[in-house]
Design an enzyme around this catalytic site. Structure first.
Site, short mmCIF file in Angstrom:
data_model
loop_
_atom_site.label_atom_id
_atom_site.label_comp_id
_atom_site.label_asym_id
_atom_site.label_seq_id
_atom_site.Cartn_x
_atom_site.Cartn_y
_atom_site.Cartn_z
N ARG A 65 76.56 -21.79 70.75
CA ARG A 65 75.44 -21.08 70.13
C ARG A 65 74.88 -20.15 71.20
O ARG A 65 74.65 -20.56 72.33
CB ARG A 65 74.37 -22.05 69.67
CG ARG A 65 73.06 -21.32 69.36
CD ARG A 65 72.09 -22.14 68.62
NE ARG A 65 72.53 -22.37 67.25
CZ ARG A 65 71.72 -22.79 66.28
NH1 ARG A 65 70.47 -23.05 66.53
NH2 ARG A 65 72.19 -22.97 65.06
N HIS A 113 76.96 -17.72 61.22
CA HIS A 113 76.73 -19.15 61.43
C HIS A 113 77.61 -19.85 60.38
O HIS A 113 77.11 -20.35 59.38
CB HIS A 113 75.24 -19.44 61.22
CG HIS A 113 74.79 -20.80 61.64
ND1 HIS A 113 75.65 -21.79 62.06
CD2 HIS A 113 73.54 -21.33 61.71
CE1 HIS A 113 74.94 -22.87 62.36
NE2 HIS A 113 73.66 -22.61 62.17
N ARG A 143 69.05 -29.54 64.72
CA ARG A 143 69.98 -30.12 63.74
C ARG A 143 71.42 -29.71 63.98
O ARG A 143 72.32 -30.54 63.85
CB ARG A 143 69.52 -29.88 62.32
CG ARG A 143 69.75 -28.53 61.73
CD ARG A 143 68.67 -28.17 60.77
NE ARG A 143 67.49 -27.82 61.51
CZ ARG A 143 66.26 -28.21 61.20
NH1 ARG A 143 66.04 -28.92 60.14
NH2 ARG A 143 65.25 -27.84 61.95
N THR A 144 71.67 -28.46 64.33
CA THR A 144 73.06 -28.03 64.47
C THR A 144 73.73 -28.74 65.65
O THR A 144 74.87 -29.21 65.56
CB THR A 144 73.15 -26.49 64.62
OG1 THR A 144 72.46 -25.90 63.51
CG2 THR A 144 74.58 -26.01 64.62
N LYS A 167 70.74 -19.44 85.83
CA LYS A 167 70.73 -19.01 87.24
C LYS A 167 71.46 -17.68 87.39
O LYS A 167 71.76 -17.25 88.50
CB LYS A 167 71.41 -20.06 88.11
CG LYS A 167 70.70 -21.39 88.14
CD LYS A 167 71.40 -22.33 89.09
CE LYS A 167 70.76 -23.70 89.10
NZ LYS A 167 71.60 -24.65 89.83
C1 NCD Z 1 69.34 -21.52 61.57
C2 NCD Z 1 69.87 -20.80 62.80
O1 NCD Z 1 69.72 -21.26 63.91
O2 NCD Z 1 70.48 -19.78 62.56
N1 NCD Z 1 69.09 -22.86 61.77
C3 NCD Z 1 70.12 -23.75 61.71
O3 NCD Z 1 71.13 -23.60 62.35
N2 NCD Z 1 69.97 -24.78 60.89
C4 NCD Z 1 68.21 -20.82 60.95
C5 NCD Z 1 66.97 -20.57 61.76
O4 NCD Z 1 66.91 -20.74 62.96
O5 NCD Z 1 66.00 -20.14 61.13
#
Ligand code: NCD
Length: 313
Positions: free
Chosen positions: A111, A139, A61-62, A89
């Protein structure tokens, strides 16, 4: 504060934002939320700009949400995952950064499994950097979309009681939410097994519970969290069944919360571990609405950071 007063080139965490900056991000997101209801969901704001989505940890989703946000602002987006990238690599972060920099993107969304990587990149790159989750650190856009969802239902954040339940230690979502919600005047409770709640967390101004019931009592917002099994280095609980029995949210437990409480979950959910399907799909659940608000929040972040870059140029 107006958009013209925004000066940051990067969005790395909620901890460093002022209340005014948080409010500006939220009000800008409110106005972008309206774009999603139009038949043509695109505005020309970032035409000619490019966004690199650098996701070196799994995400659905992100990543999609940032991609959609960038596209709705008319930017070009390039996706870059850990599989098939040079990081797998053995390339160093410094070399990855230098490689990206030489392509002159306007934004990098990152990320990473390690805390601090977005900040390191931000120091090395002239472009804007947005943290899309770094280890168990922050986040920020998740906390902003949670706040937007809460505000749209409750009309405010100040004075609300918010309970966050689960793996507190490994959750970057919790950390960003604690900074945001306490700063905007909410009363925050965290609950989880002793093995999943860090000792120093009370210093962030939250109430700590090691049982779910007292945390839920009268809460206006209940946020359930996924067990971050990929970050846990040892077995922190006897079994998922036991975890679910002691800390899971079912319809009976939800009765303890305020009668008009809403339920949130950042996703991905483990149905019938931290939350039953009945609650996740029930009428108090705003889980899908959160996802929708994610796009608006990420449009707002890109828009404000782009303005700061232009003012600097
Ligand atoms: C979260 C994350 O990746 O920190 N998910 C997200 O970004 N919607 C929470 C999770 O992974 O549990």
């Amino acid at each position: 504060m107006t958009a013209a007063a925004w000066t940051r080139k990067d969005l790395l965490g909620i901890a460093e934002l002022s209340v005014d900056e948080i409010e500006l991000l939220l009000s800008t997101a409110e106005s972008f939320a309206e774009v999603a209801s139009r038949p043509v969901k695109k505005v020309p704001t970032l035409r000619g700009k490019s966004v690199v989505n650098l996701f070196l940890e799994p995400s659905t989703r992100t990543r999609v949400s940032f991609e959609m946000a960038a596209q709705r602002l008319s930017a070009d987006v390039v996706n870059f995952g850990s599989e098939g990238s040079s990081q797998s690599k053995g390339e160093t972060l410094a070399d990855t950064a230098a490689t990206i920099a030489s392509m002159s993107p306007d934004f990098v969304i990152v990320r990473h499994a390690h805390a601090g990587v977005p900040a390191q990149l931000a120091r090395r790159l002239r472009c804007g950097v947005i943290n899309a989750g770094d280890g168990a650190h922050e986040h920020p856009t998740q906390a902003l979309l949670d706040a937007l969802t809460i505000r749209r239902h409750k009309g405010r954040i100040d004075g609300l009681t918010v309970a966050m339940v689960g793996d507190i230690t490994h959750s970057r979502v919790v950390r960003s939410n604690i900074h945001l919600l306490t700063r905007l005047g909410a009363r925050v409770r965290v609950a989880g097994p002793r093995t999943m709640v860090p000792r120093g967390i009370t210093e962030l101004g939250v109430e700590v519970h090691h049982a779910v019931e007292p945390a839920l009592e009268g809460a206006d917002v209940v946020m359930m969290l996924r067990l971050q099994l990929e970050r846990q280095r040892s077995v922190l609980f006897p079994s998922l069944g036991e975890y679910s029995r002691l800390f899971g949210l079912d319809a009976g437990r939800l009765e303890l919360a305020s009668p008009d409480a809403i339920v949130l979950h950042p996703g991905p959910m483990n149905r019938n571990v931290e939350i039953t399907s009945e609650v996740a799909d029930g009428n108090r659940s705003m889980i899908l609405e959160q996802v929708g608000h994610g796009v608006a929040v990420r449009m707002a972040a890109l828009y404000l950071l782009a303005g700061a870059r232009e003012a600097r140029a």
